[in-house]
Design an enzyme around this catalytic site. Sequence first.
Site, PDB file in Angstrom:
ATOM      1  N   HIS A 105       0.806  -1.227   0.000  1.00 62.31           N
ATOM      2  CA  HIS A 105       0.000   0.000   0.000  1.00 62.31           C
ATOM      3  C   HIS A 105       0.843   1.283   0.000  1.00 62.31           C
ATOM      4  O   HIS A 105       0.550   2.247   0.721  1.00 62.31           O
ATOM      5  CB  HIS A 105      -0.956   0.008   1.189  1.00 62.31           C
ATOM      6  N   HIS A 179      -9.713   2.549   0.744  1.00 68.33           N
ATOM      7  CA  HIS A 179      -9.659   1.336   1.561  1.00 68.33           C
ATOM      8  C   HIS A 179     -10.706   1.354   2.680  1.00 68.33           C
ATOM      9  O   HIS A 179     -10.437   0.932   3.802  1.00 68.33           O
ATOM     10  CB  HIS A 179      -8.255   1.178   2.143  1.00 68.33           C
ATOM     11  N   GLU A 313     -12.091  -2.771  -2.917  1.00 70.43           N
ATOM     12  CA  GLU A 313     -11.005  -1.908  -3.384  1.00 70.43           C
ATOM     13  C   GLU A 313     -10.906  -1.944  -4.912  1.00 70.43           C
ATOM     14  O   GLU A 313     -10.237  -2.796  -5.486  1.00 70.43           O
ATOM     15  CB  GLU A 313      -9.683  -2.346  -2.760  1.00 70.43           C
TER      16      GLU A 313
END
Length: 348
Positions: A105, A179, A313
Amino acid sequence: MNITKNTFGELNSENVYSYSLENDHGMKVTCITLGCIITDIIVPDKNGNHENVVLGFDDIDSYLNDSPYFGTIVGRVAGRIGNAEFELDGKQYSLPKNENNNHLHGGPEAFDRKLWAAKEFQHDGEVGVEFSYCSPDGENGYPGNLTVHATYVLTNNNELKISYSATSDKKTLVNLTNHTYFNLSGNLKNDILSHKLQLKSNQFLELGENLLPTGEFLEVDNTPFDFRNSKAIKEAIEGNHQQIQIAGNGVDHPFLLNDHHNEEITLVEEQSGRKLTVETDEQSVVIYTSNMMDDSFEIRGTQARKYLGICLETQGLPDSIHFPHFSPCVLDVNEEYKTSTTYSFSVL
């Protein structure tokens, strides 16, 4: 419709601001300048009771110390990059490892932990906030000065529209997503195992033991990953499939979408009657059923635990820089990265 700005807290002697967007039907979305985090989405159930349907906190410290990316924009690249390295035009780039041997991420102190500039706006039938952040060349190992915009718009049709754009002065990698963890029961009354999910998807990505894609696309036929007809999350998890076990006894997989901006993702919680429809121009969606969430913290008085939220996502395929047959996440100079996703709330 209206928008309210407040001080949410303080980070490094700078104020963190919250923006609450509210439409004429009482739907309310609150987001903050730290990581563009969505802290609350308040929507009615079938009886008209307005409750929060996302996981979040009420203070900065909890987001910094406990949050598994609740509600945030993640980037520069969502998901994992294997061995925390990649090659671009013959040059090797090393990224910080923040999940075992992987880069996850966007790395440590990535977009989710940055203070973004914010500009509120209001037009006929919609109200919103445009967030912006300039990621300097070399931040977390990525090349190029990257200018990013993330815009949240609430409409009177109970839609939250998220759009992203980015440009860079060097060739770089970009793959952004939001997210948010959804739980349509309202105020975390129940977990998400009884939520029913439907996906217009015939294939998902196989994951290896390290949760990285193997490069293989698997057909959903005769697997727990077949959500083409609506079914409860627990049905997939109870299947005891090898891919379910790899992901911590849950789903943490990218699904290729067959359709776009045509009700390709729907989530329903029958007890409350709430329905969430997600439409996007992205190639895929990573479904994560919070299988890795531990019980070391509380979420507004509720003990954290597995299966308390589900992430939808929308993004390009993860680790695509290592798989030529995946769609690339490379952004060239003078190109613009541009994508959007709409979350529509209704009742059965």
